[in-house]
Design an enzyme around this catalytic site. Structure first.
Site, PDB file in Angstrom:
ATOM      1  N   SER A 244     -10.380  -0.600   7.161  1.00 52.03           N
ATOM      2  CA  SER A 244      -9.387  -0.312   5.615  1.00 52.03           C
ATOM      3  C   SER A 244      -8.795  -1.751   5.118  1.00 52.03           C
ATOM      4  O   SER A 244      -7.860  -1.812   3.337  1.00 52.03           O
ATOM      5  CB  SER A 244      -8.462   0.043   5.311  1.00 52.03           C
TER       6      SER A 244
ATOM      7  N   LYS B 238       1.155  -0.895  -0.063  1.00 46.06           N
ATOM      8  CA  LYS B 238      -0.052   0.059   0.139  1.00 46.06           C
ATOM      9  C   LYS B 238       0.911   1.443  -0.086  1.00 46.06           C
ATOM     10  O   LYS B 238       2.017   1.226   0.324  1.00 46.06           O
ATOM     11  CB  LYS B 238      -1.172  -0.139   1.223  1.00 46.06           C
TER      12      LYS B 238
ATOM     13  N   SER C 159      -9.464   1.161   2.686  1.00 46.20           N
ATOM     14  CA  SER C 159      -8.272   2.604   2.162  1.00 46.20           C
ATOM     15  C   SER C 159      -8.369   1.411   1.034  1.00 46.20           C
ATOM     16  O   SER C 159      -7.076   2.090   0.364  1.00 46.20           O
ATOM     17  CB  SER C 159      -8.221   3.581   2.570  1.00 46.20           C
TER      18      SER C 159
END
Lengths: 485, 97
Positions: free
Chosen positions: A177, A78, A153
């Site tokens: 997330s 990420k 996210s």
């Protein structure tokens, strides 16, 4: 040979036997990303260094030198996690050109295990969002339907695994997330216990809630990664000193006598009926494996999202104060003095949702409001923690849906932030209490969209989550279903 | 506490947060913040035992301390390379006054 659908465990085995080289494995995934990611947009960048890193691993292996547990395995990370020499944007214009000088501890651990970082995945800006629509680098699409969001996210990390562009990825989870996008994209995602995985090098959103974890196609693959990234780190003062088990060793232990609590608050109004049936079917599978199920209550669940939307913005308003146009890349060009430079740089560099949450937190912490908001929310948080403590006196795990609906449409909640926030209604409590939780695929709706099953456990009992998830995955094939197949 | 936030408060919060907020965005911001504040206002209804302690995070340990020893740090040049303006040794900023 098509490597893209092989599990991480299988890839590691073939790499280790010499049947596959790290270089060809890395090349094959980079090639797939090049071919397929322009429409998906799951990556912000791919790592140019990946091929030479893979070659170096092959070289060491061929000359008989020791290699790590994940030698040659491609991993996507990420973009809110720092990677030395590789741009790390957190999905923000503020960090558009930020190149960290150091690796996050868990990246260092992956590299020490000889995993190959192939790229950085798209995310909601500073991890604030549930759809990956709030990224400066554009919307990520759900591999199951280009009209739908992948969740967020960690939407890029979920989408790239679902589309077979990476065998495993790393996400972060502040209120859901990792688990919510895992559910929306039909993959497995684990949020470990608070403190289990070092956050040093994770660009902080809400420090008492943030946790890094693995996303993969199976629980077994998540376990492989957990073995590498768990453990104490002196660079993270919140990192726990608890022993780290071998998470792959207990995957095949029996579920006989295991007590699973069905949380009644997770089956109320707002839950999609197809999700409810898929979860109920999953309960039957686990019962057939010897688990006992009992109804339990987490009575403060209805207040979890409100509690979260006080605490997370308060912490964010403090954490994001560091982005001031002095140290990190974006600075407004026209400012005449220092204060103006701060205000303009932040106005230009942050997106709408981030600015809103910073202002919300600033307001809630400002003089005269602290007791009513932050202190009250922190007390309700204690009650949420008590709910878990009481529940775990009776049961070993808590089961329910990961999300109330499947992936929503791109743009569907853009004008209604609260509807978006409620996508996290079943996931935020685990962050508030600090307990570990996993989402695994447990069905497809009639529209063909994946459904996620959430399991939560006592702090530091990720092994039970992975074991139950693995046993479930031996009995079902939801985790092997692919988009467009 | 659940009343929507007024223009004056929004301007003051934006100033405290060091975020430039153009005049024409104040009403919209007030309305968006107001929606969330109304939603979180439901926390008022939660009845709490008198003696409940706030819970600030899952690691309720004392401060983590380590021996005060020299360790390697990241190279200054590399750190400064991310700054919009630096002179090789220090960050540079516009005039403070």
């Amino acid at each position: 040979m098509d490597l893209s659908t092989l599990s991480a465990a299988e890839l590691v085995k073939r790499l280790s036997s010499g049947e596959l080289t790290a270089e060809s494995c890395t090349e094959s995934f980079l090639e797939r990303i090049k071919d397929r990611d322009s429409s998906l947009n799951s990556f912000v960048s791919t790592a140019e260094s990946a091929i030479s890193a893979a070659q170096a691993i092959d070289e060491r292996r061929s000359t008989g030198q020791a290699v790590g547990a994940l030698a040659g395995l491609p991993v996507a990370v990420k973009d809110g996690i720092c990677t030395a020499g590789i741009a790390t944007t957190a999905g923000s214009r503020m960090l558009e050109k930020f190149v960290p000088a150091f690796d996050a501890t868990m990246v260092k651990q992956l590299l020490s295990a000889d995993a190959v970082v192939i790229g950085k995945t798209n995310m909601d800006e500073f991890a604030m969002g549930s759809s990956t629509e709030n990224s400066f680098f554009g919307v990520t699409k759900n591999p199951w339907s280009d009209q739908h969001v992948p969740g967020g996210s960690s939407g890029g990390s979920a989408a790239c695994v679902a589309a077979d562009l990476a065998p495993v990825s790393i996400g972060s989870d502040t209120g859901g997330s990792i688990r919510q996008p895992a559910a929306f994209c039909g993959i497995t995602g684990l949020k470990p216990t608070y403190g289990r995985v070092s956050r040093f090098g994770l660009i902080a959103f809400a420090s008492s809630l943030d946790q890094i974890g693995p996303m993969a196609r199976s629980a077994e693959d998540c376990g492989l990664v957990m073995n590498v990234i768990s453990g104490h780190d002196s660079n993270d003062s919140t990192s726990a000193k608890n022993d780290v088990p071998d998470f792959t060793q207990t995957l095949n232990d029996s579920l006989k006598g295991l007590r699973i609590g069905i949380c009644k608050e997770h089956f109320g109004e707002g839950l999609d009926s197809e999700i409810e049936s898929a979860v109920n079917e999953s309960v039957k599978v686990l019962e057939s494996l010897g688990a006992e199920t009992v109804e339990i209550s987490l009575p403060h669940t209805p207040y979890a999202v409100a509690t979260y939307y006080v605490i997370a913005p308060c912490e964010a308003s403090s954490n994001l104060a560091r982005f001031d146009g002095v140290r990190y890349t974006h600075r407004a060009a026209t400012a005449k003095d220092l204060t103006e430079m701060y205000c303009q740089s932040r106005a230009e560099g942050f997106g709408e949702e981030v600015k809103k949450r910073i202002m919300l937190g600033t307001y809630a912490l400002s003089s005269g409001y602290y007791d009513a908001y932050y202190l009250k929310a922190s007390k309700v948080r204690r009650m949420i923690k008590h709910d878990y403590d009481s529940a775990f006196e009776k049961v070993d795990l808590i089961l329910g849906p990961t999300t109330p609906t499947t992936a929503f449409k791109i743009g569907e909640h853009t004008q209604n932030a609260l509807a978006m926030y409620l996508a996290d209604i079943y996931t935020v409590s685990a962050n508030l209490a600090g307990v570990p939780a996993i989402s695994i695929p447990c069905g497809l709706t009639s529209a063909g969209m994946p459904v996620g099953l959430q399991l939560q456990a006592r702090s530091f009992d990720e092994a039970s989550l992975l074991r139950v998830a693995h046993q479930f995955q031996l009995q079902t094939d939801w985790h092997t279903r692919r988009p467009n197949a | 506490m659940s009343e929507p936030i007024d223009r004056k408060t929004v301007e003051s919060v934006a100033r405290l947060a060091r975020i430039d907020l153009p005049e024409d965005q104040i009403d919209d911001t007030a309305s968006k913040l107001g929606d969330v504040l109304t939603y979180i206002g439901q926390l008022e209804q939660v009845e709490l035992p008198d003696d409940v302690e706030p819970f600030f995070g899952a690691i309720e340990s004392v401060n983590a301390i380590r021996p005060d020893q020299l360790t390697d740090s990241v190279d200054r040049e590399q750190i400064l390379s991310n700054a919009p303006d630096a002179d090789g040794e220090f960050y540079q900023v516009p005039p403070v006054l």
